[in-house]
Scaffold this active site. Structure first.
Site, PDB file in Angstrom:
ATOM      1  N   ASP A 180      60.669 -31.862 -52.072  1.00  0.00           N
ATOM      2  CA  ASP A 180      61.561 -32.880 -51.510  1.00  0.00           C
ATOM      3  C   ASP A 180      60.847 -34.207 -51.251  1.00  0.00           C
ATOM      4  O   ASP A 180      61.498 -35.183 -50.843  1.00  0.00           O
ATOM      5  CB  ASP A 180      62.160 -32.383 -50.185  1.00  0.00           C
ATOM      6  CG  ASP A 180      63.053 -31.172 -50.367  1.00  0.00           C
ATOM      7  OD1 ASP A 180      63.785 -31.142 -51.367  1.00  0.00           O
ATOM      8  OD2 ASP A 180      63.016 -30.264 -49.525  1.00  0.00           O
ATOM      9  N   ASP A 222      69.687 -30.295 -48.216  1.00  0.00           N
ATOM     10  CA  ASP A 222      69.452 -29.028 -48.886  1.00  0.00           C
ATOM     11  C   ASP A 222      70.041 -27.947 -48.003  1.00  0.00           C
ATOM     12  O   ASP A 222      69.898 -27.983 -46.783  1.00  0.00           O
ATOM     13  CB  ASP A 222      67.954 -28.797 -49.091  1.00  0.00           C
ATOM     14  CG  ASP A 222      67.693 -27.495 -49.816  1.00  0.00           C
ATOM     15  OD1 ASP A 222      67.932 -27.439 -51.027  1.00  0.00           O
ATOM     16  OD2 ASP A 222      67.259 -26.533 -49.157  1.00  0.00           O
ATOM     17  N   ASN A 255      65.391 -73.585 -22.636  1.00  0.00           N
ATOM     18  CA  ASN A 255      65.246 -72.599 -23.703  1.00  0.00           C
ATOM     19  C   ASN A 255      64.533 -71.347 -23.218  1.00  0.00           C
ATOM     20  O   ASN A 255      64.892 -70.217 -23.594  1.00  0.00           O
ATOM     21  CB  ASN A 255      64.484 -73.224 -24.877  1.00  0.00           C
ATOM     22  CG  ASN A 255      64.399 -72.293 -26.073  1.00  0.00           C
ATOM     23  OD1 ASN A 255      65.405 -71.855 -26.597  1.00  0.00           O
ATOM     24  ND2 ASN A 255      63.170 -71.979 -26.477  1.00  0.00           N
ATOM     25  N   ASP A 290      62.533 -30.314 -46.498  1.00  0.00           N
ATOM     26  CA  ASP A 290      61.358 -29.810 -45.787  1.00  0.00           C
ATOM     27  C   ASP A 290      60.272 -29.264 -46.707  1.00  0.00           C
ATOM     28  O   ASP A 290      59.291 -28.707 -46.230  1.00  0.00           O
ATOM     29  CB  ASP A 290      61.766 -28.718 -44.793  1.00  0.00           C
ATOM     30  CG  ASP A 290      62.496 -27.562 -45.462  1.00  0.00           C
ATOM     31  OD1 ASP A 290      62.647 -27.604 -46.698  1.00  0.00           O
ATOM     32  OD2 ASP A 290      62.912 -26.622 -44.749  1.00  0.00           O
TER      33      ASP A 290
END
Length: 941
Positions: free
Chosen positions: A687, A399, A776, A683
């Protein structure tokens, strides 16, 4: 009169009409309590394969839109019939019945999942199941250290996932705080003679059919059809994000072409009254409101991303390979040694070696390291998986307000009615802003700053303020009355001049202006319709350039009639002289253009999704370098078919005048149809939908609490350069994780196939279970340094995503190289040392142990880079130190008392000479295969 078409299945109307009977209920007739509802809901979710792609509204959205448009187009008396109410309001009994029928008036029909449900979801992952099963087998066979390590890894993974899921679900309830307030409603009481009463009820108790009374500061507790209004101005910023308030009126019938949020006679749940008053009929409450439909997707679990799906597929493949390979090895081993318990123990050790045990730890350490790096750049990372998603992000939706721009006004010019700069216009605008005291607005500060910084000397000390008519949202202008002394030189007399200076919205200033100052001569003439049209056209042209305009007018007053307060004199603001326009601009940030250019260099395209006007959005985008060849507005998107919608969203770089649901649909379209990884920076409350839907939700510290709750990353500074660093950290994290996954897949699978080959050739176990688990364990510990490795510069220049076919093809190309080297070792032992008579069991196992450990340790240097290891590219010092340390420990173990206990023997120097030749050959062949693989698939990691 023809009634507008109503949606079916929304609100119950008089029971005589079966069609109307169905209009109240938005849900099916399935009972909402009990086992049957639970089963029905589960089957509905399970069998539904439809994904939200953003191209069209959901069924619930369509019902809300149709219902509100039908009411907006209807007369008031018909609206009462639609919701089964009267002009007196509902009775208390009827209101109570409807409350039981419809439930509490809360915007979201959302309940917290229980903690144990979230914990089970976090726990039930194929990889966790593998580790737990192997851990249990380790404890059964008295291999307690290995079993403990696996359980710790599972605990870390489950804890992190549980915390993230719990935090996400809890955030959704924040939205209910938007509408918690008492509401004045009109109810009727009395059996024979009904009396109208004004009562105050909690917003949760408001029902469809209630008549609400509202005044400045009140929140609308439902979707409302206005019945009466007086100078009503409503703020819809919670839905649109626009700071400008909207005028509403009851005395209008809308048509279908008006955008939903621009309907003048409909007010929406969650919006608030700025000024004015009125009454309205509640037509929708709770989950049937526009606000609830808009936020209905919030808080729902996001589908797994490509990385999570990839790891899950690896887990399933590991289980399948493990079952096949381990079964074969156990059968072969039992066939050669005829000891079932020993064969089962060896098979369990092979299964443990096949499992990339450090994967959860490597992934979480890599993500945590990226989060710490972003914290140093003043970012708060709430969801560490967002770091990885930022590395895959290829579209960033932003935005413009406060992100691309400074979010403050800067004055640009002062123009007369002909469009030419004129100092008199600036002088009176300055005096108005200087003397007004009721409330200072950013535009006033911009005018004062412009005058002071450009050296104008208007001498406000020679003026004295008399009175002020403050700004309000009905008039949308402010007037200041002031006086100054004027001197007539010819007769040496002083006079007091009084002026009213009015400044405000251009249309409102022109309404109270009857005269205009001539452009050339300065003469005062009547304001003609041609003058009005010329000024409005000029203002529209200025607006199309992305500038905001206000009008300035003056009026000379007679001192003898201006002594008292004029704030309540409605005739005072009339017959004014229009002077001109003041223009403003919200400038882009200096860092925005550079940051967007850096993002574009890294393959991240920017799209602007804003609720502001298209012209303003285009102006800002042109300033910061965003292409504006393809632009579209929200009302235009509403008219498009599904396929056209997706195509338009794909091409458009600027999308203006968007509602929250349209932002959500754009994000979903980019994700599902465009196959993009989308970030969204916002914000506001409006939104929240897009933040929750995006792969990476980004907000700022100054944002509203709801937006920050749904964001994955919070910026402490509104600077896009921070996101550039976040993208780099995300790609480094993704790259290091893929190093471990591909390396461990090749090393582990190659090692197991080699063990199978060696068992068939030697007729005994090439390593004992204890030796295999030790090998391992050392190899796994050595890989902990991978998150601290560096990535090549070219790697972080493009978005990185999990490839479904990438790992299988990578294994097919590179796996045989490891097996080939193991086979070469076996042949060397068989040919060279058997001829010398040294081919005993412990000798072979010691040689196989060291060769396998060095192979698995050194393979990281071949996998980690596209270049030639140790020559063109060197690993970071933590990885080098880890390689040297683990290799030294592995070589030294046979020389220690621990090695004797494990059955190791001392190896001759000739074997280590062979190791040097072997690994030189391995790196040579591996590099050739690497270049061929890159040539074919155009990528490595």
């Amino acid at each position: 009169m023809r009634r507008p078409k109503l949606p079916t299945n929304h609100y119950r109307l008089p029971t005589s009409d079966p069609t109307r009977q169905n209009l109240l209920n938005n849900d099916s007739d399935t009972p909402k309590d009990g086992f049957n509802y639970w089963v029905f809901g589960f089957l509905k979710r399970f069998m539904s394969g439809n994904k939200i792609d953003g191209g069209s509204r959901t069924e619930a959205e369509e019902k809300v839109y149709s219902w509100l448009y039908a009411l907006a187009q209807s007369d008031k008396d018909l609206v009462f019939e639609y919701v089964r109410s009267t002009e007196r309001g509902l009775s208390f009994t009827e209101a109570e019945r409807r409350l039981k029928e419809n439930g509490p008036n809360v915007p979201l029909d959302y309940s917290f999942p229980s903690w144990w449900h979230l914990l089970w979801t976090a726990f039930f992952h194929p990889f966790n199941i593998i580790l737990i099963v192997l851990s249990v087998l380790s404890y059964i066979t008295s291999d307690n250290p290995n079993g403990c390590v696996m359980l710790v890894l599972v605990f870390i993974s489950v804890s992190l996932r549980f915390y993230q899921e719990y935090s996400s679900s809890k955030a959704a309830m924040k939205l209910s705080e938007l509408v918690r307030c008492p509401v004045k409603v009109q109810r009727c009481a009395g059996r024979v003679v009904q009396t109208e009463l004004i009562v105050q009820v909690d917003q949760r108790d408001v029902v469809p059919g209630d008549i609400v009374i509202f005044e400045p500061g009140d929140l609308f507790a439902g979707d409302v059809r206005l019945l009466s209004s007086k100078h009503l101005v409503v703020s819809q910023s919670s839905l649109t994000g626009e700071s400008m308030a909207t005028e509403k009126t009851a005395d209008i019938r809308e048509d279908q072409s008006t955008p939903l949020l621009e309907l003048k006679n409909i007010c929406f749940m969650g919006t608030n009254v700025v000024s004015g008053s009125g009454t309205g009929l509640v037509v929708s409450t709770g989950s049937k409101t526009y606000m609830s439909t808009m936020f209905s997707a919030i808080g729902k679990k996001k589908p797994p991303d490509d990385f999570e799906n990839g790891v899950r597929r690896i887990s399933y493949v590991l289980i399948a390979v493990m079952l096949v390979v381990v079964t074969i090895i156990v059968i072969i081993d039992y066939y050669t040694c005829h000891n079932l318990s020993e064969s089962l123990l060896f098979g369990m050790s092979v299964a443990s070696a096949l499992t990339p045990q450090m994967l959860p730890l490597i992934v979480n350490i890599s993500l945590a390291k990226g989060a710490l790096a972003m914290a140093r750049d003043r970012c708060i990372v709430k969801s560490i998986t967002a770091i990885r998603d930022m590395g895959s992000m290829d579209i960033l939706c932003i935005d413009k307000t406060g992100t691309l721009t400074m979010n403050r006004a800067i004055m640009v010019d002062h123009l007369d009615s002909g469009g030419l700069p004129k100092e008199k216009v600036l002088q009176f605008a300055f005096l108005n802003s200087y003397f007004k005291t009721d409330q200072k607005y950013p535009l006033d500060d911009a005018i004062l700053a412009y005058v002071y910084t450009n050296g104008y000397r208007f001498q406000p000390s020679k003026w004295r303020k008399i009175d002020e008519i403050p700004f309000d949202f009905i008039r949308r202008r402010v007037s200041v009355i002031m006086e100054t002394e004027s001197h007539a030189e010819d007769i040496n007399l002083q006079f007091i001049d009084r002026f009213m200076v009015t400044k405000g919205a251009l249309e409102e200033v022109m309404k109270v202006s009857s005269f205009i100052e001539h452009v050339d001569t300065g003469a005062i003439t009547n304001l003609s319709p041609e003058d009005c049209q010329r000024i409005l056209s000029m203002a529209e042209e200025i607006s199309n350039k992305g500038l905001r305009t206000i009008g300035v007018a003056t009026k000379r007053l007679k001192p003898q009639i201006s002594n008292g307060s004029m704030a309540n004199d409605e005739t005072c603001e009339s017959d004014m002289v229009f002077l001109g326009l003041i223009t403003f601009f919200d400038p882009p940030k200096d860092s925005a253009k550079q940051a967007l250019w850096r993002l574009a260099e890294k393959g991240v395209k920017a799209k602007v999704l804003t609720g502001d006007s298209l012209s303003l959005a285009i102006r800002v985008c042109q300033e910061v370098g965003i292409k504006t060849t393809h632009v579209v507005t929200g009302p235009e998107l509403e008219l498009l078919e599904q396929d056209s919608f997706h195509e338009t969203v794909k091409r458009a770089t600027v999308l203006a005048r968007l509602t929250p649901t349209q932002k959500f649909r754009v994000v979903k379209s980019l994700q599902t149809v465009g196959k993009h990884v989308v970030g969204f920076l916002g914000d506001g409350v409006n939104d929240s939908l897009a933040l929750d839907a995006a792969n990476v939700g980004i907000s700022v510290d100054s944002g509203v609490s709801v937006a920050k709750d749904f964001a994955d990353i919070i910026l402490l500074e509104k600077d896009l350069n921070v996101l550039v660093a976040g993208v780099e950290h995300g790609r480094i994290t993704f790259g290091n994780t893929m190093k471990y996954i591909k390396m461990s897949a090749i090393a582990n699978l190659g090692s197991i196939l080699s063990l199978l080959l060696a068992t068939l050739v030697l007729k005994y176990e090439p390593l004992t279970p204890r030796q295999l688990l030790t090998q391992n364990f050392l190899y796994s510990v050595g890989q902990i340094a991978i998150p601290w490795d560096k990535m090549e510069e070219d790697y972080v220049k493009t978005p990185k995503r999990w490839s479904k076919k990438g790992l299988p093809m990578f294994l097919l190309w590179n796996g045989p190289v490891c097996t080939l080297c193991d086979a070469a070792t076996l042949m060397f032992l068989w040919i060279y040392y058997k001829a010398m008579g040294s081919m005993e069991v412990n000798f072979v196992r010691t040689a196989w142990f060291i060769e396998g450990l060095l192979m698995q340790t050194l393979i990281i240097h071949l996998i980690r880079t596209e270049k030639i290891p140790f020559i063109q590219e060197v690993a970071s010092w933590p990885v080098l130190c880890s390689t040297l340390l683990i290799s030294a420990i592995g070589i030294a173990i046979p020389l220690t008392p621990l090695g004797k206990v494990m059955g190791f023997v001392t190896l001759p120097l000739s074997y280590f000479g062979f190791m040097v030749v072997l690994f030189l050959g391995y790196f040579t062949i591996g590099q050739v295969v690497k270049r061929l693989y890159i040539f074919v698939y155009k990528r490595w990691l």
